[in-house]
Design an enzyme around this catalytic site. Structure first.
Site, PDB file in Angstrom:
ATOM      1  N   TYR A 118       0.847  -1.193   0.000  1.00  0.00           N
ATOM      2  CA  TYR A 118       0.000   0.000   0.000  1.00  0.00           C
ATOM      3  C   TYR A 118       0.877   1.235   0.000  1.00  0.00           C
ATOM      4  O   TYR A 118       2.057   1.189   0.344  1.00  0.00           O
ATOM      5  CB  TYR A 118      -0.990  -0.003   1.175  1.00  0.00           C
ATOM      6  N   CYS A 119       0.277   2.328  -0.446  1.00  0.00           N
ATOM      7  CA  CYS A 119       0.945   3.624  -0.444  1.00  0.00           C
ATOM      8  C   CYS A 119      -0.084   4.643   0.010  1.00  0.00           C
ATOM      9  O   CYS A 119      -1.030   4.292   0.715  1.00  0.00           O
ATOM     10  CB  CYS A 119       1.513   3.929  -1.832  1.00  0.00           C
ATOM     11  N   ALA A 120       0.047   5.870  -0.413  1.00  0.00           N
ATOM     12  CA  ALA A 120      -0.904   6.900   0.009  1.00  0.00           C
ATOM     13  C   ALA A 120      -2.263   6.713  -0.666  1.00  0.00           C
ATOM     14  O   ALA A 120      -3.303   6.711  -0.006  1.00  0.00           O
ATOM     15  CB  ALA A 120      -0.351   8.286  -0.276  1.00  0.00           C
ATOM     16  N   GLY A 122      -2.703   4.469  -3.800  1.00  0.00           N
ATOM     17  CA  GLY A 122      -2.828   3.290  -4.654  1.00  0.00           C
ATOM     18  C   GLY A 122      -1.952   3.266  -5.892  1.00  0.00           C
ATOM     19  O   GLY A 122      -1.739   2.212  -6.470  1.00  0.00           O
ATOM     20  N   PHE A 147      -3.372   4.308   2.045  1.00  0.00           N
ATOM     21  CA  PHE A 147      -3.436   4.785   3.421  1.00  0.00           C
ATOM     22  C   PHE A 147      -4.530   5.838   3.579  1.00  0.00           C
ATOM     23  O   PHE A 147      -5.165   5.918   4.632  1.00  0.00           O
ATOM     24  CB  PHE A 147      -2.073   5.327   3.860  1.00  0.00           C
TER      25      PHE A 147
END
Length: 158
Positions: A118-120, A122, A147
């Site tokens: 995951y990141c901020a 997608g 996130f």
């Protein structure tokens, strides 16, 4: 997204140096000669790669689905954001491997366990999934809401 697809094609065909030239000089045009791609036409190679991806390559599309996966499969959660973002808050039990250095830390990612990136928002997780799939990781998925989606659902943060 064009950069991500270009990266996937270059990784798939072993053309990392050609891709690096494009990134370093965005206006540059890199010509790929026939010997560089061996005997497989680029279009066919891309089709084969895309066909090999699981139908649910980005199937974790909701916080509920991620929580269910955590409860049933205990995946390794990998936060692809910067170390500073990770320190400000992350999904509990996640490790931090920023996308830019992901390929240098493959030993930290098991091949025999579910892995969720995951990141901020997608985008980086989609690139990370593509890169790990190309490195032979069959059990990797991206958490598309990222996130931001986790926070919007008022989930716990470490």
């Amino acid at each position: 997204m064009t950069t991500g697809l270009s990266l996937a094609v270059c990784l798939l065909l072993g053309l990392g140096a050609a891709f690096a030239d494009v990134v370093a000089e965005p206006a540059a045009v890199v010509e790929v000669s026939a010997p560089m791609v061996a005997s497989v036409p680029v279009g066919l190679a891309v089709d084969r790669f895309l066909d090999s991806l699981p139908a649910d390559v980005l199937a974790i599309g909701s916080v509920e689905a991620l929580n269910a996966r955590i409860a049933s499969r205990n995946p390794l959660l990998v936060d692809l954001r910067s170390p500073a973002d990770y320190r400000r808050g992350h999904i509990p039990a996640a490790i931090n491997l920023p996308l830019q250095g992901l390929a240098h830390h493959l030993e930290a990612i098991p091949r025999d366990r579910d892995v969720v990136l995951y990141c901020a928002t997608g985008y980086r997780s989609a690139l990370g999934v593509m890169a790990l799939q190309l490195h032979g990781y069959p059990r990797v998925r991206g958490f598309a809401p990222g996130f931001a989606g986790w926070m919007a659902a008022d989930q716990p943060v470490a």
